[in-house]
Design a protein around this motif. Structure first.
Motif, mmCIF file in Angstrom:
data_model
loop_
_atom_site.group_PDB
_atom_site.id
_atom_site.type_symbol
_atom_site.label_atom_id
_atom_site.label_comp_id
_atom_site.label_asym_id
_atom_site.label_seq_id
_atom_site.Cartn_x
_atom_site.Cartn_y
_atom_site.Cartn_z
ATOM 1 N N GLU A 154 5.652 1.974 10.386
ATOM 2 C CA GLU A 154 7.101 1.964 10.397
ATOM 3 C C GLU A 154 7.648 1.133 9.570
ATOM 4 O OE1 GLU A 154 5.960 0.567 13.907
ATOM 5 O OE2 GLU A 154 4.454 2.054 13.226
ATOM 6 N N LEU A 155 6.813 0.351 8.736
ATOM 7 C CA LEU A 155 7.169 -0.931 8.150
ATOM 8 C C LEU A 155 7.524 -0.912 6.603
ATOM 9 C CD1 LEU A 155 5.138 -3.670 9.726
ATOM 10 C CD2 LEU A 155 7.104 -2.861 10.310
ATOM 11 N N LEU B 65 7.269 -9.900 6.131
ATOM 12 C CA LEU B 65 5.991 -9.774 6.721
ATOM 13 C C LEU B 65 5.242 -10.788 7.183
ATOM 14 C CD1 LEU B 65 4.760 -7.047 4.455
ATOM 15 C CD2 LEU B 65 6.107 -6.748 6.294
ATOM 16 N N SER B 66 4.426 -10.655 8.077
ATOM 17 C CA SER B 66 3.487 -11.788 8.524
ATOM 18 C C SER B 66 2.247 -11.654 7.600
ATOM 19 C CB SER B 66 3.009 -11.489 10.167
ATOM 20 O OG SER B 66 2.372 -10.436 10.051
ATOM 21 N N GLY B 67 1.308 -12.615 7.809
ATOM 22 C CA GLY B 67 0.224 -12.815 7.078
ATOM 23 C C GLY B 67 -0.678 -11.598 6.978
ATOM 24 N N GLY B 68 -0.947 -11.121 8.468
ATOM 25 C CA GLY B 68 -1.749 -10.162 8.765
ATOM 26 C C GLY B 68 -1.167 -8.751 8.249
ATOM 27 N N GLN B 69 0.337 -8.646 8.190
ATOM 28 C CA GLN B 69 0.650 -7.366 7.664
ATOM 29 C C GLN B 69 0.718 -7.297 6.056
ATOM 30 O OE1 GLN B 69 4.619 -8.073 9.432
ATOM 31 N NE2 GLN B 69 4.257 -6.510 11.178
ATOM 32 N N LYS B 70 0.905 -8.738 5.394
ATOM 33 C CA LYS B 70 0.831 -8.688 4.149
ATOM 34 C C LYS B 70 -0.832 -8.105 3.772
ATOM 35 C CE LYS B 70 4.101 -12.287 3.071
ATOM 36 N NZ LYS B 70 4.013 -13.647 2.959
ATOM 37 N N VAL C 8 4.600 11.158 -3.477
ATOM 38 C CA VAL C 8 4.300 9.718 -3.328
ATOM 39 C C VAL C 8 4.491 9.625 -1.840
ATOM 40 C CG1 VAL C 8 5.629 7.767 -3.740
ATOM 41 C CG2 VAL C 8 5.021 9.561 -5.540
ATOM 42 N N LYS C 9 5.827 9.804 -1.360
ATOM 43 C CA LYS C 9 5.935 9.558 0.170
ATOM 44 C C LYS C 9 4.836 10.051 1.059
ATOM 45 C CE LYS C 9 9.558 9.998 3.655
ATOM 46 N NZ LYS C 9 8.894 8.950 4.459
ATOM 47 N N ARG C 10 4.237 11.204 0.880
ATOM 48 C CA ARG C 10 3.328 11.821 1.646
ATOM 49 C C ARG C 10 2.063 10.994 1.619
ATOM 50 N NH1 ARG C 10 -1.303 14.461 1.822
ATOM 51 N NH2 ARG C 10 -1.488 14.514 -0.554
ATOM 52 N N ARG C 11 1.825 10.713 0.454
ATOM 53 C CA ARG C 11 0.382 9.658 0.304
ATOM 54 C C ARG C 11 0.575 8.178 0.636
ATOM 55 N NH1 ARG C 11 -2.668 11.496 -5.258
ATOM 56 N NH2 ARG C 11 -3.894 9.739 -4.457
ATOM 57 N N VAL C 12 1.897 7.717 0.691
ATOM 58 C CA VAL C 12 2.133 6.283 0.698
ATOM 59 C C VAL C 12 2.048 6.312 2.622
ATOM 60 C CG1 VAL C 12 3.903 4.229 0.937
ATOM 61 C CG2 VAL C 12 3.121 5.513 -1.215
ATOM 62 N N ASP C 13 2.841 7.067 3.130
ATOM 63 C CA ASP C 13 3.084 7.200 4.437
ATOM 64 C C ASP C 13 1.506 7.434 5.178
ATOM 65 O OD1 ASP C 13 5.672 6.907 4.365
ATOM 66 O OD2 ASP C 13 6.290 8.821 4.758
ATOM 67 N N GLU C 14 0.662 8.168 4.535
ATOM 68 C CA GLU C 14 -0.560 8.404 5.135
ATOM 69 C C GLU C 14 -1.362 6.872 4.944
ATOM 70 O OE1 GLU C 14 -3.034 12.398 4.032
ATOM 71 O OE2 GLU C 14 -3.773 10.488 2.893
ATOM 72 N N MET C 15 -1.287 6.585 3.926
ATOM 73 C CA MET C 15 -2.040 5.182 3.808
ATOM 74 C C MET C 15 -1.489 4.035 4.640
ATOM 75 S SD MET C 15 -4.506 3.885 2.562
ATOM 76 C CE MET C 15 -5.169 5.233 1.579
ATOM 77 N N LEU C 16 -0.308 4.050 5.035
ATOM 78 C CA LEU C 16 0.535 2.862 5.617
ATOM 79 C C LEU C 16 -0.060 3.382 6.934
ATOM 80 C CD1 LEU C 16 4.146 2.510 4.118
ATOM 81 C CD2 LEU C 16 2.345 0.952 4.026
ATOM 82 N N GLU C 17 -0.058 4.682 7.478
ATOM 83 C CA GLU C 17 -0.524 5.071 8.839
ATOM 84 C C GLU C 17 -1.893 4.527 8.889
ATOM 85 O OE1 GLU C 17 0.733 5.967 12.040
ATOM 86 O OE2 GLU C 17 2.165 6.543 10.244
ATOM 87 N N PHE D 151 7.077 -0.268 0.906
ATOM 88 C CA PHE D 151 6.673 1.325 0.411
ATOM 89 C C PHE D 151 6.463 1.174 -1.040
ATOM 90 C CE2 PHE D 151 7.798 5.559 -1.172
ATOM 91 C CZ PHE D 151 7.168 6.413 -0.384
ATOM 92 N N ASP D 152 7.514 0.674 -1.715
ATOM 93 C CA ASP D 152 7.299 0.553 -3.368
ATOM 94 C C ASP D 152 5.983 -0.082 -3.698
ATOM 95 O OD1 ASP D 152 9.555 2.185 -3.404
ATOM 96 O OD2 ASP D 152 11.037 0.437 -3.746
ATOM 97 N N ASN D 153 5.594 -1.162 -3.041
ATOM 98 C CA ASN D 153 4.537 -1.811 -3.261
ATOM 99 C C ASN D 153 3.317 -0.854 -3.248
ATOM 100 O OD1 ASN D 153 3.622 -5.039 -3.467
ATOM 101 N ND2 ASN D 153 6.002 -4.824 -2.521
ATOM 102 N N VAL D 154 3.249 -0.218 -2.269
ATOM 103 C CA VAL D 154 1.977 0.851 -1.884
ATOM 104 C C VAL D 154 2.216 2.002 -3.086
ATOM 105 C CG1 VAL D 154 0.999 2.402 -0.417
ATOM 106 C CG2 VAL D 154 1.894 0.323 0.286
ATOM 107 N N ALA D 155 3.466 2.416 -3.153
ATOM 108 C CA ALA D 155 3.629 3.455 -4.041
ATOM 109 C C ALA D 155 3.451 3.155 -5.639
ATOM 110 C CB ALA D 155 5.031 4.014 -3.990
ATOM 111 N N PHE D 156 3.614 1.887 -5.843
ATOM 112 C CA PHE D 156 3.552 1.382 -7.308
ATOM 113 C C PHE D 156 2.207 2.048 -8.232
ATOM 114 C CE2 PHE D 156 2.801 -1.546 -10.836
ATOM 115 C CZ PHE D 156 3.849 -1.884 -11.402
#
Lengths: 283, 345
Positions: B127-128, B136-141, B112-121, B91-96
């Motif tokens: 859920e990660l 994380l696995s390579g693909g998740q990274k 921040v949470k709304r936009r990060v969650d949206e992008m993770l989605e 989460f903090d990586n994406v929010a950075f």
């Protein structure tokens, strides 16, 4: 090599001897610090075991012919000095190492000048600073000239530690942060610094310990107010009593405590890194 | 719209980029294909601002980009090793970027949470968010790296060999994902790769780069069917090249003949070429079967190896004897002739 019992035995013996030489002097001092007082001297045999000299250190014994150790102020001074030196040298060392990541013009020359500075005999550095400060009319003091000398002395160590750390640092992580719109200074604070923090701790430890027991440079640069090593040395010139041993034990325990804190901090910040490494090995 | 004009870059005596010009349309997915050392990554790093070009200009929507520092460009960059922040959670990586960028940072935690969650989605990591990077696995990274870059709404997203660190299965899944994400966002994607199949599959157009020069910029099928030069044909790994001395008769003009592997027919020795055909005689060495395709290896008298590809869905496998001579035949008009025989090895 694993299946040569003779060699293994020899190496084992060597290790034992090495460790013995490392710790035996201190253990002897530690034993003698429990000598009875005030009549017992700094030699064997132990007349009888006591903690007299520990009490003596803290002024808890009735007055006797042995004067209290004149090191209270010196200890405070040395701690403050070591702390200030640690902060300054680590800061300068980190910034300098950061500069060396870009091969600026003359960086090779600067590197050798910094490192060669470590080779100059300490007594001469101290003497030189004393001469220059006299010439310039600057009073020598533990917080002025001595502080300067300590920073000059410990800076190259901090620099080398940080250089090694930054050499292994993955630059692409910083680039990633810049590309997200984060300016370089903030990137350093939020990304680079947390990641190199274990290295910063090592540099701090080096600078602190080197400054804390520095003798030859301080000898000439200190002026009237002594640092701890000078004060201890001063007591030798009169007569040695086991109270100095007791002090040695306490200050060593203090060092161990600092090391334990360092180890704890290190373990905490390295654990994460190690998890990454293991994970990658498996993958 | 991204405009690259006359970009040059040298490292000492080595020329990494030699007068590269490109124009990328708004919302385009562009593949940048080249062998290692072709300068493709250098070009990407210059667009991102990590490296400075020796000469040339880059314009983004008409505004010059070259003088701006990296953090003011609005150019996203996903590097080969992902370069995630190992001390932060997903989460903090994406929010950075949202939190700490200079321009228009987002302070409100809810936003921040709304936009990060949206992008993770969007990248399929809903859920990660709470995970550590090391878990994380390579693909998740890869997906985190993508989400982190895209959440700050860059004008361009640069991908430096984004699939290089993934295994084959994951690679296929990610190509589909990448295309889907690109369609959702509609911004320019520039995808650097050394893999010709990946380049052809991903790009609306493919730019082929070699030794710092652009060799061809075309749609994938054009690059595949009509490579602009011998180097491009070689680099596609699908063409056989022939000097004139390798060919029977004087069927072709001067230069080097290129024919795609799957356009060659194997005939019994002694087959006589009809007028519009080219023919060469070669010795069968061995065959390699890989499911839907079988590849036959022949050797010419000059020692050169020729590969012939049969797609088994519309051809029967040929019964060939090792060590025997066969006639390799193709339609002359399907071959391309490039006039620089000195390049042919």
């Amino acid at each position: 090599m694993e299946n040569q019992p003779a060699l293994r035995g020899a190496l084992g013996l060597y290790t034992v001897i090495f460790i013995t030489f490392l710790y035996a002097p201190f253990i002897v001092l530690a034993i003698l610090s429990f000598q009875s007082g005030p009549e017992g001297g700094p030699q064997f045999p132990i007349i009888h075991w006591s903690i007299y000299w520990y009490k003596h250190l803290f002024g808890l014994t009735p007055p006797s012919r042995v004067a209290p150790l004149p090191i209270g102020d010196a200890l405070i001074r040395s701690l403050i000095l070591a702390f200030a030196t640690m902060v300054t040298s680590t800061l300068l060392g980190t910034l300098t190492a950061q500069a060396f990541r870009r091969r600026f013009t003359g960086s090779g020359l600067v590197f050798y000048l910094v490192v060669l500075g470590m080779m100059v005999p300490g007594v001469l550095v101290g003497l030189g600073v004393a001469l220059v400060s006299t010439y310039l009319g600057v009073d020598r003091s533990w917080w002025g000239t001595t502080f300067l000398v300590h920073v000059v002395y410990t800076f190259p160590f901090a620099f080398l530690v940080m250089l090694a750390v930054l050499n292994r640092f993955d630059r692409s992580v910083e680039e990633a942060a810049w590309a997200l719109g984060v300016p370089p200074a903030r990137t350093f604070r939020k990304i680079t610094f947390p990641l190199i923090f274990p290295g910063v701790l090592s540099a701090m430890l080096f600078a602190f310990t080197l400054s804390y027991d520095e003798f030859p440079r301080t000898l000439f640069a200190a002026g009237g107010d002594l640092t701890l090593p000078l004060a201890i040395y001063g007591t030798f010139s009169v007569e040695i009593h086991p109270n100095i041993f007791a002090f040695g034990v306490l200050t060593t325990l203090f060092s161990f405590a600092i090391l334990a804190v360092y180890g704890l901090l290190m373990a905490m910040s390295v654990r994460r890194a190690r998890r990454v490494a293991i994970q990658e090995e498996i993958a | 719209m991204l405009e690259i004009r006359g970009v040059r870059k040298s490292y000492g005596a080595k020329r990494a980029l030699d007068d590269v010009s490109l124009s990328v349309r708004p919302g385009e997915y562009l593949s940048l294909l080249g062998p290692s050392g072709s300068g493709k990554s250098t070009l990407l790093r210059i667009i991102a601002g990590f490296e400075r070009a020796d000469a040339g200009e880059i314009y983004l929507d008409g505004k010059p980009l070259t003088a701006k520092p990296v953090h003011e460009r609005g150019v996203g960059f996903v590097s080969q090793g992902f370069a995630l922040f190992p001390h932060l959670t997903v989460f903090d990586n994406v929010a950075f970027g949202l939190r700490f960028r200079q321009r228009n940072p987002v302070g409100a935690p809810a936003e921040v949470k709304r936009r990060v969650d949206e992008m993770l989605e969007l990248v399929g990591l809903g859920e990660l968010g709470g995970r550590q990077i090391a878990q994380l696995s390579g693909g998740q990274k890869q997906r985190v790296a993508l989400a982190r870059t895209l959440v700050v709404d860059p004008h361009i997203c640069l991908l430096d060999e984004p699939l290089g660190a993934l295994d084959a299965n994951l690679r296929r899944r990610m190509t589909i994902e990448l295309r889907r994400i690109h369609q959702r966002l509609g911004i320019i994607f520039i995808h650097v790769t050394g893999n010709e199949i990946e380049a052809l599959a991903m790009g609306e157009r493919v730019v082929v780069l070699d030794q710092g020069r652009v060799l061809q910029t075309d749609a994938p099928d054009t690059v595949y069917n009509r490579p602009a030069s011998l180097q491009v044909a070689r680099f596609l790994n699908r063409y056989n090249t022939f000097d004139q001395r390798d060919l029977d008769g004087a069927a072709a003009a001067d230069g080097v003949s290129c024919i795609r592997r799957d356009l060659i027919e194997v005939r019994e020795a002694g087959y006589r070429a009809a007028a519009p055909e080219t023919l060469t005689t070669a010795t069968f060495v061995t065959a390699e079967y890989s499911g839907s395709i079988i590849v036959y290896f022949f050797s010419l008298p000059s020692g050169k190896v020729v590969e012939v590809e049969y797609h088994l869905s519309h051809k029967r496998p040929a019964e060939l004897r090792e060590g025997s001579a066969y006639a390799l035949v193709w339609r002359t008009d399907q071959a391309m002739v490039f006039g620089s025989p000195k390049i042919a090895a």
